[in-house]
Design a protein around this motif. Sequence first.
Motif, PDB file in Angstrom:
ATOM      1  N   ALA A   1      26.477 -18.528  47.702  1.00 46.84           N
ATOM      2  CA  ALA A   1      27.584 -19.100  48.471  1.00 46.84           C
ATOM      3  C   ALA A   1      27.832 -20.555  48.092  1.00 46.84           C
ATOM      4  O   ALA A   1      28.773 -21.181  48.601  1.00 46.84           O
ATOM      5  N   ASP A   2      27.012 -21.094  47.193  1.00 51.13           N
ATOM      6  CA  ASP A   2      27.109 -22.498  46.799  1.00 51.13           C
ATOM      7  C   ASP A   2      27.841 -22.591  45.457  1.00 51.13           C
ATOM      8  O   ASP A   2      27.413 -21.985  44.471  1.00 51.13           O
ATOM      9  N   PRO A   3      28.945 -23.349  45.377  1.00 46.98           N
ATOM     10  CA  PRO A   3      29.702 -23.449  44.121  1.00 46.98           C
ATOM     11  C   PRO A   3      28.863 -23.925  42.934  1.00 46.98           C
ATOM     12  O   PRO A   3      29.181 -23.587  41.781  1.00 46.98           O
ATOM     13  N   TYR A   4      27.796 -24.684  43.184  1.00 51.27           N
ATOM     14  CA  TYR A   4      26.974 -25.167  42.076  1.00 51.27           C
ATOM     15  C   TYR A   4      26.380 -23.996  41.291  1.00 51.27           C
ATOM     16  O   TYR A   4      26.170 -24.094  40.073  1.00 51.27           O
ATOM     17  N   TYR A   5      26.117 -22.880  41.981  1.00 50.08           N
ATOM     18  CA  TYR A   5      25.478 -21.734  41.346  1.00 50.08           C
ATOM     19  C   TYR A   5      26.466 -20.628  40.971  1.00 50.08           C
ATOM     20  O   TYR A   5      26.058 -19.512  40.640  1.00 50.08           O
ATOM     21  N   ALA A   6      27.746 -20.933  41.000  1.00 55.88           N
ATOM     22  CA  ALA A   6      28.754 -19.939  40.621  1.00 55.88           C
ATOM     23  C   ALA A   6      28.573 -19.536  39.158  1.00 55.88           C
ATOM     24  O   ALA A   6      28.123 -20.325  38.325  1.00 55.88           O
ATOM     25  N   ILE A   7      28.932 -18.293  38.847  1.00 53.10           N
ATOM     26  CA  ILE A   7      28.929 -17.855  37.448  1.00 53.10           C
ATOM     27  C   ILE A   7      30.011 -18.622  36.700  1.00 53.10           C
ATOM     28  O   ILE A   7      31.157 -18.691  37.139  1.00 53.10           O
ATOM     29  N   ARG A   8      29.646 -19.221  35.586  1.00 51.69           N
ATOM     30  CA  ARG A   8      30.558 -20.091  34.834  1.00 51.69           C
ATOM     31  C   ARG A   8      31.368 -19.296  33.813  1.00 51.69           C
ATOM     32  O   ARG A   8      30.872 -18.325  33.222  1.00 51.69           O
ATOM     33  N   ALA A   9      32.585 -19.729  33.595  1.00 48.10           N
ATOM     34  CA  ALA A   9      33.411 -19.157  32.536  1.00 48.10           C
ATOM     35  C   ALA A   9      33.043 -19.819  31.215  1.00 48.10           C
ATOM     36  O   ALA A   9      32.906 -21.048  31.133  1.00 48.10           O
ATOM     37  N   ALA A  10      32.890 -19.010  30.173  1.00 46.10           N
ATOM     38  CA  ALA A  10      32.499 -19.547  28.874  1.00 46.10           C
ATOM     39  C   ALA A  10      33.516 -20.541  28.330  1.00 46.10           C
ATOM     40  O   ALA A  10      33.162 -21.432  27.553  1.00 46.10           O
ATOM     41  N   ARG A  11      34.782 -20.413  28.731  1.00 47.07           N
ATOM     42  CA  ARG A  11      35.821 -21.322  28.237  1.00 47.07           C
ATOM     43  C   ARG A  11      35.996 -22.546  29.130  1.00 47.07           C
ATOM     44  O   ARG A  11      36.890 -23.363  28.894  1.00 47.07           O
ATOM     45  N   ASP A  12      35.148 -22.697  30.144  1.00 44.11           N
ATOM     46  CA  ASP A  12      35.242 -23.840  31.055  1.00 44.11           C
ATOM     47  C   ASP A  12      34.756 -25.100  30.337  1.00 44.11           C
ATOM     48  O   ASP A  12      33.581 -25.193  29.971  1.00 44.11           O
TER      49      ASP A  12
ATOM     50  N   ALA B   1      24.353 -29.501  30.902  1.00 43.63           N
ATOM     51  CA  ALA B   1      23.134 -29.525  30.091  1.00 43.63           C
ATOM     52  C   ALA B   1      21.909 -29.626  30.991  1.00 43.63           C
ATOM     53  O   ALA B   1      21.886 -30.379  31.968  1.00 43.63           O
ATOM     54  N   ASP B   2      20.891 -28.832  30.673  1.00 44.50           N
ATOM     55  CA  ASP B   2      19.617 -28.757  31.402  1.00 44.50           C
ATOM     56  C   ASP B   2      19.721 -27.978  32.709  1.00 44.50           C
ATOM     57  O   ASP B   2      18.767 -27.968  33.493  1.00 44.50           O
ATOM     58  N   ALA B   3      20.865 -27.321  32.963  1.00 47.00           N
ATOM     59  CA  ALA B   3      20.995 -26.451  34.129  1.00 47.00           C
ATOM     60  C   ALA B   3      20.762 -25.010  33.698  1.00 47.00           C
ATOM     61  O   ALA B   3      21.128 -24.616  32.590  1.00 47.00           O
ATOM     62  N   TYR B   4      20.147 -24.225  34.580  1.00 45.67           N
ATOM     63  CA  TYR B   4      20.000 -22.788  34.339  1.00 45.67           C
ATOM     64  C   TYR B   4      21.242 -22.119  34.907  1.00 45.67           C
ATOM     65  O   TYR B   4      21.499 -22.196  36.111  1.00 45.67           O
ATOM     66  N   ASP B   5      22.040 -21.466  34.060  1.00 47.04           N
ATOM     67  CA  ASP B   5      23.336 -20.944  34.474  1.00 47.04           C
ATOM     68  C   ASP B   5      23.534 -19.502  34.035  1.00 47.04           C
ATOM     69  O   ASP B   5      22.908 -19.028  33.080  1.00 47.04           O
ATOM     70  N   LEU B   6      24.458 -18.845  34.731  1.00 43.80           N
ATOM     71  CA  LEU B   6      25.021 -17.566  34.290  1.00 43.80           C
ATOM     72  C   LEU B   6      26.414 -17.856  33.767  1.00 43.80           C
ATOM     73  O   LEU B   6      27.192 -18.561  34.433  1.00 43.80           O
ATOM     74  N   VAL B   7      26.726 -17.348  32.573  1.00 41.53           N
ATOM     75  CA  VAL B   7      27.983 -17.659  31.906  1.00 41.53           C
ATOM     76  C   VAL B   7      28.621 -16.352  31.438  1.00 41.53           C
ATOM     77  O   VAL B   7      27.960 -15.515  30.818  1.00 41.53           O
TER      78      VAL B   7
ATOM     79  N   VAL C   1      30.811 -10.391  27.923  1.00 42.02           N
ATOM     80  CA  VAL C   1      29.376 -10.426  28.199  1.00 42.02           C
ATOM     81  C   VAL C   1      29.056 -11.450  29.280  1.00 42.02           C
ATOM     82  O   VAL C   1      29.839 -12.369  29.555  1.00 42.02           O
ATOM     83  N   ARG C   2      27.894 -11.252  29.870  1.00 46.69           N
ATOM     84  CA  ARG C   2      27.330 -12.264  30.777  1.00 46.69           C
ATOM     85  C   ARG C   2      25.992 -12.709  30.199  1.00 46.69           C
ATOM     86  O   ARG C   2      25.158 -11.873  29.839  1.00 46.69           O
ATOM     87  N   LEU C   3      25.812 -14.002  30.095  1.00 44.54           N
ATOM     88  CA  LEU C   3      24.584 -14.573  29.568  1.00 44.54           C
ATOM     89  C   LEU C   3      23.918 -15.394  30.663  1.00 44.54           C
ATOM     90  O   LEU C   3      24.579 -15.898  31.572  1.00 44.54           O
ATOM     91  N   ARG C   4      22.609 -15.534  30.557  1.00 45.78           N
ATOM     92  CA  ARG C   4      21.900 -16.403  31.486  1.00 45.78           C
ATOM     93  C   ARG C   4      20.817 -17.163  30.733  1.00 45.78           C
ATOM     94  O   ARG C   4      20.153 -16.620  29.848  1.00 45.78           O
ATOM     95  N   GLY C   5      20.689 -18.441  31.058  1.00 45.76           N
ATOM     96  CA  GLY C   5      19.699 -19.265  30.382  1.00 45.76           C
ATOM     97  C   GLY C   5      19.986 -20.733  30.631  1.00 45.76           C
ATOM     98  O   GLY C   5      20.879 -21.110  31.399  1.00 45.76           O
ATOM     99  N   TRP C   6      19.224 -21.574  29.946  1.00 46.30           N
ATOM    100  CA  TRP C   6      19.363 -23.022  30.093  1.00 46.30           C
ATOM    101  C   TRP C   6      20.478 -23.535  29.191  1.00 46.30           C
ATOM    102  O   TRP C   6      20.512 -23.216  27.999  1.00 46.30           O
ATOM    103  N   ILE C   7      21.374 -24.294  29.758  1.00 46.45           N
ATOM    104  CA  ILE C   7      22.474 -24.866  28.975  1.00 46.45           C
ATOM    105  C   ILE C   7      21.954 -26.049  28.169  1.00 46.45           C
ATOM    106  O   ILE C   7      21.284 -26.941  28.695  1.00 46.45           O
ATOM    107  N   GLU C   8      22.255 -26.027  26.876  1.00 48.57           N
ATOM    108  CA  GLU C   8      21.908 -27.125  25.981  1.00 48.57           C
ATOM    109  C   GLU C   8      23.194 -27.722  25.431  1.00 48.57           C
ATOM    110  O   GLU C   8      24.266 -27.116  25.534  1.00 48.57           O
TER     111      GLU C   8
END
Length: 228
Positions: free
Chosen positions: A122-133, A140-146, A199-206
């Motif tokens: 329910a928190d926007p910080y943890y929303a699934i991100r669009a790859a084109r965003d 960077a250094d956040a664990y995200d779903l993209v 696709v949906r990816l998950r991992g640390w953003i670099e």
Amino acid sequence: MIDGATLRLDDGLVVRLAGIAAPEPPLAATPPAWPLAAASREALVRLALGKDVALEFPGADRDRYGRAVAVVTAEGAAGSLAEALLAEGLARVMPGDEASDCLSPLFATEREAREKRLGLWADPYYAIRAARDPALVDRADAYDLVEGRVVSVGVRGRVAYLDFGRDWRTDFTAVVVEPAGEALAALGRAPVSLKGRQVRLRGWIERHDGPSLRVTNPAQLELLDDGD
């Protein structure tokens, strides 16, 4: 409890729950207090403090910090502590060395919590991100779903690059390293076959030129379409 995914046993052993990432403050958070991090730790206290636990090691039994990495089940519980935290929306699946059969129930539990918008969902910080965003570069250094559609695939040696835009210097890229690429191919998802796939990816953003995400476990990549 050290944090929402790490506990210390009475013999002094520090154990990280396999397969999940609990919320933690971003490196740049000011102040560093992060309510969801506190909530996940409090949930782990409620679920495990003072109880006997059973440990099962699904992969490497130590991480780079020397912590044991285990599936932990508390006495009287039907499922693992990781599943319980996922069910409350207080963790996300984070594949490590676990086999896919160990991760399947975690993904199912996470999906249900996400659909119900529980906890962090329910928190926007943890929303699934669009790859084109374009804001991904600031994660960077956040664990995200993209999520996004693969525009092109490049292969250099034993590394495949899934590009989600036309300019690799600024657009999001997933970097698939071996043996994850071979494992994906065995599952019918060879990196070279993913052009045009959603696709949906998950991992640390670099950040290397544009934002990127390193895929070291095939479970980090989910297909969201049927390939048509």
